[in-house]
Motif scaffolding. Structure first.
Motif, PDB file in Angstrom:
ATOM      1  N   PRO A   1      49.265  94.892  49.071  1.00  0.00           N
ATOM      2  CA  PRO A   1      48.774  93.531  49.347  1.00  0.00           C
ATOM      3  C   PRO A   1      48.500  92.703  48.098  1.00  0.00           C
ATOM      4  O   PRO A   1      48.188  91.522  48.203  1.00  0.00           O
ATOM      5  CB  PRO A   1      47.467  93.797  50.094  1.00  0.00           C
ATOM      6  CG  PRO A   1      46.951  95.060  49.492  1.00  0.00           C
ATOM      7  CD  PRO A   1      48.170  95.897  49.186  1.00  0.00           C
ATOM      8  N   ILE A   2      48.586  93.326  46.903  1.00  0.00           N
ATOM      9  CA  ILE A   2      48.362  92.572  45.678  1.00  0.00           C
ATOM     10  C   ILE A   2      49.704  92.084  45.160  1.00  0.00           C
ATOM     11  O   ILE A   2      50.606  92.883  44.903  1.00  0.00           O
ATOM     12  CB  ILE A   2      47.660  93.440  44.607  1.00  0.00           C
ATOM     13  CG1 ILE A   2      46.365  94.043  45.174  1.00  0.00           C
ATOM     14  CG2 ILE A   2      47.375  92.614  43.366  1.00  0.00           C
ATOM     15  CD1 ILE A   2      45.372  93.038  45.692  1.00  0.00           C
TER      16      ILE A   2
ATOM     17  N   GLU B   1      42.046  90.200  44.946  1.00  0.00           N
ATOM     18  CA  GLU B   1      41.344  91.478  45.070  1.00  0.00           C
ATOM     19  C   GLU B   1      39.874  91.264  45.432  1.00  0.00           C
ATOM     20  O   GLU B   1      39.321  91.962  46.292  1.00  0.00           O
ATOM     21  CB  GLU B   1      41.455  92.262  43.764  1.00  0.00           C
ATOM     22  CG  GLU B   1      42.852  92.820  43.506  1.00  0.00           C
ATOM     23  CD  GLU B   1      42.960  93.500  42.146  1.00  0.00           C
ATOM     24  OE1 GLU B   1      42.086  93.244  41.277  1.00  0.00           O
ATOM     25  OE2 GLU B   1      43.907  94.275  41.944  1.00  0.00           O
ATOM     26  N   ARG B   2      39.250  90.293  44.773  1.00  0.00           N
ATOM     27  CA  ARG B   2      37.840  90.012  45.045  1.00  0.00           C
ATOM     28  C   ARG B   2      37.636  89.478  46.465  1.00  0.00           C
ATOM     29  O   ARG B   2      36.645  89.801  47.123  1.00  0.00           O
ATOM     30  CB  ARG B   2      37.299  89.028  44.009  1.00  0.00           C
ATOM     31  CG  ARG B   2      37.193  89.623  42.599  1.00  0.00           C
ATOM     32  CD  ARG B   2      36.794  88.546  41.587  1.00  0.00           C
ATOM     33  NE  ARG B   2      36.750  89.078  40.238  1.00  0.00           N
ATOM     34  CZ  ARG B   2      35.684  89.657  39.689  1.00  0.00           C
ATOM     35  NH1 ARG B   2      34.567  89.779  40.379  1.00  0.00           N
ATOM     36  NH2 ARG B   2      35.719  90.117  38.456  1.00  0.00           N
ATOM     37  N   LEU B   3      38.557  88.648  46.911  1.00  0.00           N
ATOM     38  CA  LEU B   3      38.475  88.129  48.277  1.00  0.00           C
ATOM     39  C   LEU B   3      38.598  89.257  49.301  1.00  0.00           C
ATOM     40  O   LEU B   3      37.854  89.302  50.286  1.00  0.00           O
ATOM     41  CB  LEU B   3      39.558  87.081  48.515  1.00  0.00           C
ATOM     42  CG  LEU B   3      39.269  85.672  47.987  1.00  0.00           C
ATOM     43  CD1 LEU B   3      40.544  84.838  47.951  1.00  0.00           C
ATOM     44  CD2 LEU B   3      38.216  84.977  48.847  1.00  0.00           C
ATOM     45  N   LEU B   4      39.536  90.180  49.056  1.00  0.00           N
ATOM     46  CA  LEU B   4      39.701  91.317  49.968  1.00  0.00           C
ATOM     47  C   LEU B   4      38.430  92.160  50.017  1.00  0.00           C
ATOM     48  O   LEU B   4      37.971  92.559  51.093  1.00  0.00           O
ATOM     49  CB  LEU B   4      40.895  92.171  49.519  1.00  0.00           C
ATOM     50  CG  LEU B   4      42.296  91.578  49.749  1.00  0.00           C
ATOM     51  CD1 LEU B   4      43.346  92.410  49.027  1.00  0.00           C
ATOM     52  CD2 LEU B   4      42.611  91.500  51.234  1.00  0.00           C
TER      53      LEU B   4
ATOM     54  N   ALA C   1      36.711  88.778  53.224  1.00  0.00           N
ATOM     55  CA  ALA C   1      37.264  87.492  53.662  1.00  0.00           C
ATOM     56  C   ALA C   1      38.276  87.697  54.787  1.00  0.00           C
ATOM     57  O   ALA C   1      39.044  88.664  54.785  1.00  0.00           O
ATOM     58  CB  ALA C   1      37.936  86.789  52.483  1.00  0.00           C
ATOM     59  N   THR C   2      38.273  86.797  55.758  1.00  0.00           N
ATOM     60  CA  THR C   2      39.240  86.857  56.856  1.00  0.00           C
ATOM     61  C   THR C   2      40.611  86.449  56.357  1.00  0.00           C
ATOM     62  O   THR C   2      40.759  85.857  55.282  1.00  0.00           O
ATOM     63  CB  THR C   2      38.828  85.923  57.997  1.00  0.00           C
ATOM     64  OG1 THR C   2      38.924  84.552  57.534  1.00  0.00           O
ATOM     65  CG2 THR C   2      37.397  86.201  58.458  1.00  0.00           C
ATOM     66  N   ILE C   3      41.652  86.747  57.152  1.00  0.00           N
ATOM     67  CA  ILE C   3      43.007  86.351  56.775  1.00  0.00           C
ATOM     68  C   ILE C   3      43.111  84.829  56.665  1.00  0.00           C
ATOM     69  O   ILE C   3      43.804  84.293  55.805  1.00  0.00           O
ATOM     70  CB  ILE C   3      44.049  86.904  57.782  1.00  0.00           C
ATOM     71  CG1 ILE C   3      45.476  86.641  57.304  1.00  0.00           C
ATOM     72  CG2 ILE C   3      43.823  86.332  59.173  1.00  0.00           C
ATOM     73  CD1 ILE C   3      45.862  87.340  56.028  1.00  0.00           C
TER      74      ILE C   3
ATOM     75  N   GLY D   1      31.430  80.188  49.673  1.00  0.00           N
ATOM     76  CA  GLY D   1      30.822  80.907  50.781  1.00  0.00           C
ATOM     77  C   GLY D   1      30.858  82.417  50.588  1.00  0.00           C
ATOM     78  O   GLY D   1      29.978  83.133  51.072  1.00  0.00           O
ATOM     79  N   ARG D   2      31.886  82.904  49.890  1.00  0.00           N
ATOM     80  CA  ARG D   2      32.013  84.335  49.617  1.00  0.00           C
ATOM     81  C   ARG D   2      31.377  84.725  48.278  1.00  0.00           C
ATOM     82  O   ARG D   2      31.486  85.871  47.845  1.00  0.00           O
ATOM     83  CB  ARG D   2      33.492  84.737  49.623  1.00  0.00           C
ATOM     84  CG  ARG D   2      34.140  84.696  51.013  1.00  0.00           C
ATOM     85  CD  ARG D   2      33.596  85.774  51.906  1.00  0.00           C
ATOM     86  NE  ARG D   2      34.093  85.642  53.294  1.00  0.00           N
ATOM     87  CZ  ARG D   2      33.779  86.480  54.270  1.00  0.00           C
ATOM     88  NH1 ARG D   2      32.985  87.507  54.017  1.00  0.00           N
ATOM     89  NH2 ARG D   2      34.237  86.305  55.496  1.00  0.00           N
TER      90      ARG D   2
END
Length: 335
Positions: free
Chosen positions: A120-121, A175-178, A182-184, A248-249
Motif C-alpha cells: 500500500p506504500i 504511512e502516518r495516515l494508515l 484514517a478511513t479510505i 483531525g488526525r
C-alpha cells in the motif's frame, strides 16, 4: 475448490444436517465471490458486436477511433486487462496498467504492458508507469479512446506527486495516515490534492479524447471519486477538506513543509482545485461500475433463494472489524 480450507470446514461438521448447512453457505459465498471476479465482471458488461463496442448501456463505434489505449491501475488490473485484450485483440493500439509487483507475469498479454508497482506504500515503479500513461494522455486527440481499468489498490499503485512534492514525502504521510486509523475516504481526500493524476486530473489530461473507465469498487457505497482516488471522476473534496483530515488526525505538523505549502496555497485559491461536477473535461468520460459489494451481495441472495432459503439483504454499508461485526450479524440471523 474456491476456498483453501473447504474440505476441513465440511469434515468438522458435527452432524449431516450441519454439514449440509455449511455446504450451502460455501456455495452461496462462492457465487458471491465469482460475481465480482475481475474477468467475469468485464465479460458481463463488455461486448463487441460488429464495429460496435457495448459497455453496459454505452455504444461506441470502434471505427470512429484512430487509436484505442488501455491504461490504469489496481490489484485486479492484470485480470481485467487480459479479458479486455481477449475481446478487442489487435484493435488495441497499446497501453500500460500498473499492477501489484510480482503479479505482472501471471498474464500473457501482447498489446498491453503490465507494470509491477508497490502497495500500500507507493513506489518509484508506480511513478514510472503513470508517467508512461501521461505521455499517451498528453498526445491524445479527439478521435482516440482510452479504456481505463481501475480497481482496489489503484490509488497506491498509480502515484504521481504534484509539483514541488516528492514521493518520499507522500509515502511518509501515507504511512502516518494508515497508522492513525484514517478511513479510505480520508486517505484519498489527502492523496487527491497531492497528485498530478488523481481527483479527475487523468480525465483533464485526456480531454478531448473519449474515456471509458471500468471500475471494480473496493469502497463501501461505491463513491466514484474515492475508488483509487477517482482519476476520471469529478472531485467533490477540496484542499480545505484535505487540511481538515490532517488536522483531525493530528498529522498537520508532521506533514512536510512542501505539502503544507501546497495545501494552504490551494485553500487560498492560488492553486486550481481539481475538476468538479459539470466541468467540460468530463463531457467525453464514461465511468462504469463493473463490480462492487452490492454485486456480490445480490448474487449471494439469488443463490440462497435458489437453495430454498428465505433471504434478505440487510446492508452493503457495514464497516468495521470482522471480529466485531460477525457476532452482530450472527445475533440478527438467530433472531
Amino acid at each position: 475448490m474456491l476456498f483453501r480450507n473447504e474440505a476441513e470446514i465440511l469434515e468438522n461438521a458435527a452432524s449431516d444436517s450441519l454439514r449440509k448447512l455449511r455446504r450451502d453457505a460455501l456455495d452461496i459465498l462462492s457465487v458471491a465471490v465469482k460475481a465480482v471476479e475481475p474477468g467475469e465482471a468485464i465479460r458481463r458488461l463488455l461486448k463487441v458486436e460488429g464495429r460496435i463496442l457495448k459497455v453496459g448501456d454505452i455504444n461506441l463505434d470502434l471505427d470512429g477511433f484512430s487509436k484505442i489505449h488501455v491504461i490504469g491501475g489496481g490489484k485486479a488490473g492484470g485480470s481485467m486487462a487480459s479479458v479486455i485484450e481477449s475481446i478487442l485483440g489487435d484493435r488495441i493500439s497499446g497501453g500500460i496498467v500498473n499492477v501489484l509487483k510480482g503479479t505482472e507475469s501471471l498474464h500473457d498479454l501482447k498489446r498491453i504492458r503490465l507494470n509491477g508497482a508497490s502497495h500500500p506504500i507507493p513506489g518509484e515503479n508506480g511513478v514510472r508507469g503513470v508517467k508512461q500513461m501521461i505521455s499517451l494522455l498528453d498526445r491524445a486527440g479527439e478521435d482516440e479512446l482510452f479504456l481505463v481499468l481501475i480497481s482496489g489498490g489503484g490509488s497506491s499503485l498509480m502515484p504521481l506527486p504534484s509539483e514541488n512534492v516528492s514521493l518520499g514525502e507522500i509515502r511518509s504521510l501515507n504511512e502516518r495516515l494508515l497508522l492513525s486509523g484514517a478511513t479510505i475516504n480520508e486517505l484519498n481526500t489527502v492523496r487527491k490534492h497531492l497528485s498530478s493524476i488523481k481527483g479527475g486530473l487523468m480525465a483533464k489530461k485526456a480531454y478531448p479524447a473519449t474515456i471509458v473507465s471500468l471500475i471494480l469498487s473496493d469502497v463501501v457505497g461505491d463513491p466514484l471519486d474515492t475508488i483509487a482516488s477517482g482519476p476520471t471522476a469529478p472531485d467533490n473534496t477540496t484542499f480545505k477538506d484535505a487540511v481538515e483530515v490532517l488536522k483531525g488526525r493530528g498529522l498537520w505538523d508532521d506533514a512536510s513543509p512542501s505539502i503544507r505549502r501546497r495545501l494552504v496555497s490551494g485553500m487560498k485559491g492560488e492553486i486550481e482545485e481539481n475538476p468538479k461536477l459539470g466541468d467540460p473535461v468530463f463531457v467525453r468520460v464514461n465511468n462504469v461500475l463493473v463490480g462492487s459489494n452490492l454485486t456480490a451481495s445480490l448474487a449471494a441472495v439469488e443463490k440462497a433463494e435458489e437453495l430454498g432459503y428465505n433471504s434478505m439483504l440487510l446492508s452493503t454499508m457495514l464497516e468495521g472489524e470482522a471480529k466485531e461485526a460477525g457476532p452482530v450479524l450472527a445475533r440478527i440471523a438467530k433472531e
